[in-house]
Design an enzyme around this catalytic site. Structure first.
Site, short mmCIF file in Angstrom:
data_model
loop_
_atom_site.label_atom_id
_atom_site.label_comp_id
_atom_site.label_asym_id
_atom_site.label_seq_id
_atom_site.Cartn_x
_atom_site.Cartn_y
_atom_site.Cartn_z
N LYS A 28 39.31 38.79 38.37
CA LYS A 28 38.33 39.27 37.23
C LYS A 28 38.35 38.52 35.71
O LYS A 28 37.14 38.21 35.44
CB LYS A 28 38.13 40.69 37.05
CG LYS A 28 36.93 41.51 36.42
CD LYS A 28 36.99 42.96 36.39
CE LYS A 28 38.18 43.46 35.73
NZ LYS A 28 37.79 44.91 35.49
N SER A 29 39.68 38.55 35.36
CA SER A 29 39.54 38.17 34.08
C SER A 29 39.24 36.62 34.07
O SER A 29 38.49 36.26 32.96
CB SER A 29 41.11 38.30 33.58
OG SER A 29 41.42 39.68 33.37
N GLY A 101 35.02 46.12 29.72
CA GLY A 101 35.26 46.00 28.37
C GLY A 101 35.74 44.37 27.98
O GLY A 101 35.49 44.19 26.98
N ARG A 129 34.53 53.31 23.83
CA ARG A 129 35.66 52.40 23.49
C ARG A 129 35.48 51.68 22.34
O ARG A 129 34.71 51.38 21.80
CB ARG A 129 36.02 51.45 24.86
CG ARG A 129 36.19 52.21 25.84
CD ARG A 129 36.29 51.23 27.20
NE ARG A 129 37.42 50.22 27.13
CZ ARG A 129 37.58 49.55 28.25
NH1 ARG A 129 36.88 49.42 29.25
NH2 ARG A 129 38.72 48.68 28.07
N ASP A 322 47.22 46.94 33.01
CA ASP A 322 46.09 47.42 33.98
C ASP A 322 46.81 47.78 35.27
O ASP A 322 45.97 48.45 36.06
CB ASP A 322 45.15 46.35 34.58
CG ASP A 322 44.10 46.04 33.45
OD1 ASP A 322 43.98 46.78 32.23
OD2 ASP A 322 43.64 44.72 33.37
N LYS A 349 40.99 52.78 27.95
CA LYS A 349 40.63 52.17 28.85
C LYS A 349 39.30 52.80 29.35
O LYS A 349 38.80 53.58 28.64
CB LYS A 349 41.80 51.94 29.98
CG LYS A 349 42.83 51.10 29.54
CD LYS A 349 42.42 49.64 29.45
CE LYS A 349 43.43 48.77 29.14
NZ LYS A 349 43.07 47.32 29.31
N ARG A 395 40.32 51.86 38.72
CA ARG A 395 41.92 51.89 38.98
C ARG A 395 42.51 53.21 39.38
O ARG A 395 43.23 53.23 40.03
CB ARG A 395 42.40 51.19 37.88
CG ARG A 395 41.97 49.73 37.48
CD ARG A 395 42.86 49.04 36.76
NE ARG A 395 42.24 47.52 36.20
CZ ARG A 395 42.21 46.70 37.10
NH1 ARG A 395 42.67 46.67 38.39
NH2 ARG A 395 41.55 45.51 36.78
#
Length: 433
Positions: A28-29, A101, A129, A322, A349, A395
């Site tokens: 994802k990153s 985020g 956030r 994470d 988060k 998550r």
């Protein structure tokens, strides 16, 4: 299970063992960063293995709103016609990042460099956030940013351009903060630097170098020289180790199990989960190491193991932040006590992941004490099935489902549609083992 039922809830029952050879979706990153840099590079980039989750697709849509032409060529394969540093156009509507985020913070860095007006927001979770950690250094660079609570909460309105380089000392090790500043630094004349208290994941630096930027790393300090000529690339996104972590843990805590996950990114800034599980006694092997788009990639095999408690703190925490929810599942069934400290970042988060992990795993019989910056987990012989809530956090949802595979009785997790934000196909892989 119908598709609607799968979106609303997922139920798992204990497995005698878990055996399989699987792949997980693209990182994802890295997918976010590939979309961003391809859009502001010169020429046509081809990205393979792009994670087609809602989070990453929202990043693609954001650049389409700013005039970038993006075509889907095949499953996970996209062509992006980059417009260069100065080619983005003012969006005609609010940019909505959904639940991401990463997207909102990194896009703030890009938008800060644009001489036009934009508004960026996200879902209810994103609007809670903290954004000041990104907004304040971008203001110092010269961007005009307004938002709720003096810019600490989205929606944010941004009028950018005319940026000047800064040397920012961050109070936290955060790849999102670092990346936002470095991306803004691309649009400033001179060298922009970020110094962190500990090294956070370095995907942005690696990809900037791949696209031709002048990046300089010295320990926990990294800098970029502004106004580079970014050149389009062809790349393959490796599998996401954060996604692989669920099935690595599943194999380790379930008797008579062995799972191999192919083509997983093993960037050293992301492999804290492997280091900690090995410290706990997990049987994990890493084979066929190679490089994809500058990122180390390998096949990971995990086997059933007897685990013991460990202490997790300090520089190790940013490398597995994470993965703390799924690591907590392993700790919950390990022998002895596991202490997780210096993880206050979990409080901001998608949910307060310290409180939600404790809430849901306690329902399953885990023995966990809360600390301001983490938790103390006393291992129990076996977890028990329960009805758990995701709290809107992908998550938390996936961690509870993995816990249910080796628990006594049936486990149901409610509101699991959020899993698609990071791991489309998770339930299908779960069923295949």
């Amino acid at each position: 299970m119908t598709e609607v039922e799968q979106l609303e809830k997922i139920t798992v029952t204990p497995r005698k063992n878990l055996l399989g050879d699987i792949t997980v979706p693209g990182d994802k990153s890295i997918s976010h960063r590939a979309a961003i840099l391809s859009s502001i590079a010169n020429g046509t980039s081809i990205i393979k293995g792009f994670l087609e989750s809602e989070d990453c697709l929202n990043t693609l849509r954001a650049f389409e709103h700013m005039g970038v032409s993006i075509n889907k060529l095949d499953a996970g394969v996209y062509s992006i016609y980059g417009v260069g540093l100065d080619g983005l156009s003012e969006p005609g509507d609010v940019i909505d990042v959904g639940n991401s985020g990463t997207a909102i913070r990194l896009l703030c860095g890009v938008l800060a460099g644009q001489r036009f007006y934009s508004v960026i927001t996200g879902d209810e979770s994103i609007r809670r956030r903290p954004m000041g950690r990104v907004v304040n250094p971008l203001r110092e660079m010269g961007a005009q940013i307004m938002g709720r609570e003096n810019g600490d909460k989205a929606p944010l309105s941004i009028y950018g351009g005319g940026l000047r380089p800064i040397r920012h000392r961050s109070s936290i090790a955060s790849a999102q903060v670092k990346s936002a500043i470095l991306l803004a630094g691309l649009f400033a004349d001179g060298e922009t630097a970020v110094i962190e208290p500990a090294l956070s994941r370095n995907h942005t630096e690696l990809m900037l170098q791949a696209f031709g930027a002048d990046v300089r790393a010295r320990g926990a300090e990294v800098s970029v020289v502004g106004r580079p000529n970014l050149k389009a690339q062809q790349m393959t996104v490796p599998g996401d180790i954060s996604s692989a972590a669920y099935f690595i843990t599943a194999a380790v805590i379930t008797p008579s199990s062995q799972i191999t996950i192919r083509n997983v990114g093993i960037n050293p800034t992301r492999t804290g989960i492997l280091d900690v599980l090995r410290m706990m006694g997990a049987d994990i092997s890493v084979d066929n190491i190679r490089s994809e788009a500058g990122e180390p990639t390998a096949d990971i095999t995990a086997k059933s193991s007897r685990l013991c408690g460990v202490n997790i703190a300090g520089d190790l925490v940013p490398r597995l932040i994470d993965e703390v929810p799924i690591l907590s599942v392993a700790a919950a069934v390990a022998d002895g006590v596991t202490i997780i400290a210096d993880a206050e970042e979990l409080r901001v988060k998608e949910t307060d992941r310290i409180s939600t992990v404790i809430s849901e795993l306690t329902k399953m019989g885990a023995d966990i004490e809360e600390m301001p910056d983490g938790m103390i987990i006393h291992g129990v012989p076996k977890l028990k099935g329960a009805v758990c809530a995701s709290h809107g956090d992908h998550r938390i949802a996936m961690s509870c489902l993995i816990a249910g595979l080796s628990a006594e009785g049936e486990t149901t997790v409610l509101d699991t549609k959020n899993i698609a934000t990071s791991f489309p196909g998770f339930a299908d892989i779960l069923d295949s083992l």
